[in-house]
Design a protein around this motif. Structure first.
Motif, PDB file in Angstrom:
ATOM      1  N   THR A  88       0.860  -1.180   0.000  1.00 18.84           N
ATOM      2  CA  THR A  88       0.000   0.000   0.000  1.00 18.84           C
ATOM      3  C   THR A  88       0.896   1.229   0.000  1.00 18.84           C
ATOM      4  O   THR A  88       2.112   1.121   0.167  1.00 18.84           O
ATOM      5  N   PHE A  98       1.348   3.531   2.263  1.00 19.45           N
ATOM      6  CA  PHE A  98       2.152   3.749   3.473  1.00 19.45           C
ATOM      7  C   PHE A  98       3.185   2.655   3.645  1.00 19.45           C
ATOM      8  O   PHE A  98       4.285   2.893   4.157  1.00 19.45           O
ATOM      9  N   GLN A  99       2.887   1.424   3.200  1.00 19.86           N
ATOM     10  CA  GLN A  99       3.879   0.356   3.297  1.00 19.86           C
ATOM     11  C   GLN A  99       5.075   0.654   2.395  1.00 19.86           C
ATOM     12  O   GLN A  99       6.202   0.265   2.689  1.00 19.86           O
ATOM     13  N   MET A 135       0.463   8.077   3.713  1.00 18.98           N
ATOM     14  CA  MET A 135       0.007   8.267   5.094  1.00 18.98           C
ATOM     15  C   MET A 135       0.617   9.552   5.641  1.00 18.98           C
ATOM     16  O   MET A 135       1.787   9.838   5.415  1.00 18.98           O
ATOM     17  N   SER A 191       0.041  11.918  11.200  1.00 24.26           N
ATOM     18  CA  SER A 191      -0.825  11.426  12.269  1.00 24.26           C
ATOM     19  C   SER A 191      -1.209   9.969  12.065  1.00 24.26           C
ATOM     20  O   SER A 191      -1.996   9.422  12.832  1.00 24.26           O
ATOM     21  N   GLY A 192      -0.682   9.346  11.009  1.00 25.75           N
ATOM     22  CA  GLY A 192      -1.036   7.950  10.761  1.00 25.75           C
ATOM     23  C   GLY A 192      -2.372   7.780  10.062  1.00 25.75           C
ATOM     24  O   GLY A 192      -2.957   6.703  10.074  1.00 25.75           O
ATOM     25  N   ASP A 193      -2.861   8.846   9.445  1.00 30.21           N
ATOM     26  CA  ASP A 193      -4.106   8.736   8.678  1.00 30.21           C
ATOM     27  C   ASP A 193      -3.790   8.461   7.211  1.00 30.21           C
ATOM     28  O   ASP A 193      -2.830   9.022   6.665  1.00 30.21           O
ATOM     29  N   ILE A 194      -4.614   7.624   6.594  1.00 29.65           N
ATOM     30  CA  ILE A 194      -4.450   7.348   5.180  1.00 29.65           C
ATOM     31  C   ILE A 194      -4.915   8.570   4.382  1.00 29.65           C
ATOM     32  O   ILE A 194      -5.950   9.147   4.683  1.00 29.65           O
TER      33      ILE A 194
END
Lengths: 400, 400
Positions: free
Chosen positions: A95, A97-98, A138, A141-144
């Motif tokens: 993905t 973020f990955q 991402m 804040s760690g939001d997609i």
């Protein structure tokens, strides 16, 4: 050789098309190249997901929209990896973020801040084909987040920049044309175009690639190749300015109906007022293109600008607030306008393009509402009904 | 009060059903409770996604399957959050990994290792309704994992354990019955059942809840309430053993067709051989239930076991390898079997349940292939055609 390939939504619109893309990627790998593949969501998946959200809310929160539509690319990457594995190739899907894509800015319009490319590199070193979800990343804040229009191209070019390799954009058009062939069927395909010209054409809605992707390409000197995804047919190279290109006065013409034109009349003449108008628009991340302002008359000025029709709701909102702040202003929004532009690096050294353009407009009895110029572009807003007449006259004159 | 609610796939099968769930969640929030909602994928989304993967490969890599099917819950959480926002409630969706769910084990069958609950707590403290994707998490390598069958229940109970609150499982059945009502329409609904009984019933395919979720409930003493998602109708409480429950000899009966029975004949009698068979199965994470072995005869033994039909491919593979290792063994796989079990804490103190069961089988002329017993359960494998006859006879005898 290492290459980043990008396949758009229409190229992976069905299971059979995914198989076809897998075959193309596998062929490339078989030749001995290392391949990163960036894919978009299948066909009209994104639209379908947005429609579901709209059934629940007229204005769904953008963070939640991002959560929703980012699933589209996630489906594509896993299916493409499965297809590649089935053909006997080691593939792994990641993905946004990955893949280390760090974003910032507004939800549904995220910008790539940086890419932590280590994971992608590691998998490439393992001999794997790395399949990355376009259009997403991402934030801190760690939001997609999704990257907005042209997001998958941006992902692909940014990854190529980090890996210092070339980027191939496979799409449903076979290259960059002097004029959109849907508008002007006899338009010529360009073998090459400079980053600058491509950016201007893209920002004008040429449709093939978005400005931001080309911008990253230019910044990091990533050679970009745009071609058809299903045929061996030469496409167009987007690359650094080249002396041979300069002989052309005009490289391309674009016409876009995607903008509306807002006119604000009787604004009290004070630079603070103008700055407030555009400040409010910028705060909401509205992409303003053409701005024109009349000379002050009786302490008032009139201001016009164009902005994407998709932002109409937000713009209306800002204008309503503005009316409360500035008394007696009048606001007019025109939707039947076309933004017509000619672009060419040659304009830098060849004068007279603007004069020629005004002549064409006059001869063909076409009125324009706004005109703006930059070093390599001249743009006009005209009534949409005049588009065909204008395109044909300009193409004839400049041999596009 | 803080509560974790879980809504299964059939409860969020359409946009209208998502609205209905949002209304229930909102009502709870309005009462002053803090709510975490765990949701599954909409309706048959997961099956649809798997079908797409199977069109590309008979045996898609499980890592890629996880990447694919985890999108299902992601769609649900964003839509439910959008519905809640539209109703004026602050809601935020979190994927499994965003909710801090750390997994281990095999892809498509992940296990929850731990939950970093800080983010969920923070959003609850902010007054938000936290909507978490069930069935998924992330492993130590940063890969998305799904939790296998009953995964969303497991997510919900595990979050409730971390938050030290109760868990409500809303589903398409209105509670736990003595016998699956589809099998035996006059079965009684239980007001309460102990964790232990529920685990045995669940492991037997009672269908309502999976063992692992109940196991976590017992381990961390999470009160679980199972009820219908669309009606105000009393459900069943799953809780710690209670003296009042013990008067029942048998709490429930379950019958499952989901397993197949493998028999391996003529295995050279050596504990290493038996250990190798089950070792190989365990390595592939095959869930073995009933095991029976005959006494050795001429240095050979016969071994039978039941395992999920869904793992048939992997089992066949293991058996083929086994044949190469152990000469002369014969392998027989029976698919038309039903696993019939009676469960009850009362068995601990009341003897004679087993004797009564054998009597019922004899009187009704039902043959069984295997029998296994535990402290609170007796299970039989019988021919599927005898299921109805057996269920009715047992229900009559034990007044279920």
């Amino acid at each position: 050789m290492l290459v980043v390939q990008k396949y758009g939504g229409t190229s992976v619109g069905s299971i059979d098309m995914i198989k076809a893309v897998a075959k193309r990627v596998a062929d490339r790998k078989k030749k001995g190249d290392s391949v990163v593949v960036v894919v978009s969501a299948m066909g009209n998946t994104t639209d379908k997901l947005i429609r579901m959200a709209k059934e629940l809310s007229d204005q769904p929160k953008r963070r939640e929209l991002d959560m929703l539509i980012s699933t589209g690319e996630q489906v594509s990457i896993s299916l493409l990896s499965i297809a590649l594995n089935e053909m006997g190739y080691e593939a792994i899907s990641l993905t946004g973020f990955q893949a280390g894509i760090e974003t910032e800015g507004y939800h549904t319009k995220g910008k790539i801040q940086d890419i932590d490319i280590q994971k992608v590199k590691k998998y490439l070193d393992d001999g794997k084909i790395v399949v990355v979800a376009g259009f997403q990343g991402m934030n801190g804040s760690g939001d997609i987040m999704t990257l907005g229009r042209g997001g998958s191209d941006t992902t692909a070019v940014a990854i190529a920049a980090k890996l210092e390799c070339a980027c191939e954009i496979y799409t449903d058009v076979d290259g960059i044309y002097t004029i959109d062939p849907r508008l002007f069927p006899t338009a010529r395909k360009l073998d090459e175009i400079s980053y600058e010209e491509m950016m201007e054409m893209a920002s004008l809605g040429a449709g093939v690639m978005e400005t931001r992707a080309v911008e990253i390409g230019q910044k990091f000197n990533v050679p970009i190749y745009v071609a058809l995804s299903n045929e061996e047919w030469p496409g167009t190279y987007i690359k650094e300015f080249d002396a041979t290109m300069e002989s052309r006065a005009i490289t391309g013409l674009s016409a876009s109906n995607k903008d509306l034109m807002v006119t604000i009349n009787h604004v009290p003449y004070d630079s603070k007022n103008i700055s407030r108008i555009f400040g409010n628009l910028a705060e909401k991340d509205i992409n303003i293109d053409m701005i024109s302002q009349t000379a002050p008359l009786n302490g008032k000025v009139n201001v016009s600008f164009t902005a994407p029709k998709t932002d109409e709701d937000i713009i209306l909102n800002i204008m309503e607030n503005l009316k409360r702040e500035l008394n007696n202003i009048e606001i007019d929004i025109e939707k039947n306008i076309t933004k017509l532009s000619v672009v060419g690096i040659g304009m830098r050294s060849q004068s007279g393009v603007a004069a020629k353009m005004f002549e064409i407009f006059a001869e063909n009895d076409i009125e324009f509402k706004q005109v703006t110029t930059s070093e390599i572009r001249i743009s006009y807003t005209i009534d949409t009904k005049d588009t065909k007449k204008a395109v044909e006259a300009i193409a004839r004159e400049f041999n596009l």
